[in-house]
Design a protein around this motif. Structure first.
Motif, PDB file in Angstrom:
ATOM      1  N   LYS A  76       7.682 -15.554 -23.952  1.00  0.00           N
ATOM      2  CA  LYS A  76       6.626 -14.753 -23.530  1.00  0.00           C
ATOM      3  C   LYS A  76       6.433 -14.693 -22.013  1.00  0.00           C
ATOM      4  N   VAL A 132      -1.939 -16.803 -16.288  1.00  0.00           N
ATOM      5  CA  VAL A 132      -2.781 -18.035 -16.546  1.00  0.00           C
ATOM      6  C   VAL A 132      -3.520 -17.869 -17.905  1.00  0.00           C
ATOM      7  N   GLN A 133      -3.685 -16.645 -18.315  1.00  0.00           N
ATOM      8  CA  GLN A 133      -4.136 -16.263 -19.921  1.00  0.00           C
ATOM      9  C   GLN A 133      -3.102 -17.116 -20.767  1.00  0.00           C
ATOM     10  N   LEU A 134      -1.849 -16.875 -20.256  1.00  0.00           N
ATOM     11  CA  LEU A 134      -0.673 -17.483 -21.215  1.00  0.00           C
ATOM     12  C   LEU A 134      -0.827 -19.197 -21.219  1.00  0.00           C
ATOM     13  N   GLU A 174      -1.093 -12.672 -11.984  1.00  0.00           N
ATOM     14  CA  GLU A 174      -1.499 -14.108 -12.243  1.00  0.00           C
ATOM     15  C   GLU A 174      -2.595 -14.406 -13.137  1.00  0.00           C
ATOM     16  N   LYS A 175      -3.603 -13.568 -13.350  1.00  0.00           N
ATOM     17  CA  LYS A 175      -4.375 -13.463 -14.362  1.00  0.00           C
ATOM     18  C   LYS A 175      -3.715 -13.718 -15.810  1.00  0.00           C
ATOM     19  N   GLU A 176      -2.639 -12.578 -15.879  1.00  0.00           N
ATOM     20  CA  GLU A 176      -1.929 -12.758 -17.101  1.00  0.00           C
ATOM     21  C   GLU A 176      -1.146 -13.885 -17.305  1.00  0.00           C
ATOM     22  N   ASN A 219      -3.246 -20.974 -20.353  1.00  0.00           N
ATOM     23  CA  ASN A 219      -4.466 -21.333 -21.491  1.00  0.00           C
ATOM     24  C   ASN A 219      -4.396 -21.438 -22.940  1.00  0.00           C
ATOM     25  N   GLU A 220      -3.602 -20.241 -23.332  1.00  0.00           N
ATOM     26  CA  GLU A 220      -3.134 -20.304 -24.651  1.00  0.00           C
ATOM     27  C   GLU A 220      -2.214 -21.392 -25.357  1.00  0.00           C
ATOM     28  N   GLN A 221      -1.367 -21.677 -24.293  1.00  0.00           N
ATOM     29  CA  GLN A 221      -0.473 -22.661 -24.701  1.00  0.00           C
ATOM     30  C   GLN A 221      -1.156 -24.339 -24.335  1.00  0.00           C
ATOM     31  N   ASP A 231      -3.902  -9.528 -10.484  1.00  0.00           N
ATOM     32  CA  ASP A 231      -3.759  -9.147 -12.107  1.00  0.00           C
ATOM     33  C   ASP A 231      -2.833  -9.786 -12.895  1.00  0.00           C
TER      34      ASP A 231
END
Length: 227
Positions: free
Chosen positions: A92, A137-139, A133-135, A141-143, A131
């Motif tokens: 991912k 960071v979202q990954l 970096e946000k994507e 957080n999910e992990q 933008d």
């Protein structure tokens, strides 16, 4: 003079300076010889000391601008394990990096230091980088949530196993106690194998009971424990 590259940030800084040819240009202008070892852990600079000082000032000025385009996220051991080779998280992350590469953004996972690096190229737009970096960071957080859930499941399984072990241990102790209690009421032999149970009272007896009961003058025949 030797510069030791101890951090990922230092290594990426000098990698960029080398990729864009900036450090080679400075070395030529200042009549310096610069050699980086093959392990990318140190750089040796030879030449006049004054020129070396000028080079270090140029590197420091450039690093101020580079640091604005550099992000570093330290992962704990559990989350870092999810970014191993061919792991879903790594796949991912590569997909995200591939999608944003045209926007001069890149990212990489460093197994040795368990870090995620986010780097913007010199031409990057800070809006795009934010933008991007946000994507990422979202990954992350999910992990992190995935890692927490897996830890919780492992703890629950371990607790269940511990409870099963405790129950089994209690059962074994009960069996042992019962085995010890099954001593013959006539000769007091302690054996759970050779003893049987009197149907009327439930007390244990062994082979000696036949002789004791048949030679007894007391009628009716009685269990010795129940007298």
């Amino acid at each position: 003079m030797k510069i030791r590259l101890n951090t990922d940030q230092q290594k990426e800084l000098f990698n960029e300076l080398e990729e864009i040819g900036e450090i080679q240009r400075w070395a030529s202008e200042l009549a310096l010889c610069i050699n980086k070892n093959k392990y990318n852990t140190s750089i040796e600079i030879r030449g006049p000391q004054i020129a070396q000082g000028q080079l270090m000032r140029r590197i420091a000025d450039y690093s101020d601008e580079f640091n604005k385009r550099f992000r570093e996220y330290q992962l704990n051991a559990t989350v870092a394990a999810l970014f191993g080779r061919q792991k879903a998280a790594s796949v991912k992350l590569k997909q995200i990096a591939s999608h944003w590469s045209s926007k001069y953004c890149s990212t990489s996972f460093i197994p040795k230091t368990s870090t995620i690096l986010i780097i913007g190229k010199p031409k990057v737009s800070f809006a795009d980088m934010n933008d991007y970096e946000k994507e990422v960071v979202q990954l992350l957080n999910e992990q992190t949530v995935t890692a927490v859930n897996e830890d919780s499941e492992d703890e629950e399984e371990k607790e269940d196993e511990d409870e099963d072990d405790d129950a089994e241990e209690r059962d074994m102790k009960t069996i042992e106690v019962r085995g010890q209690d099954r001593g013959c009421v006539f000769c007091e032999t302690k054996s759970s194998i050779s003893t049987s149970i009197l149907r009327i009272c439930g007390h244990s007896f062994c082979r000696c009971a036949a002789q004791v009961l048949t030679t007894s003058s007391t009628l009716p025949l009685q269990c010795k424990q129940c007298k």
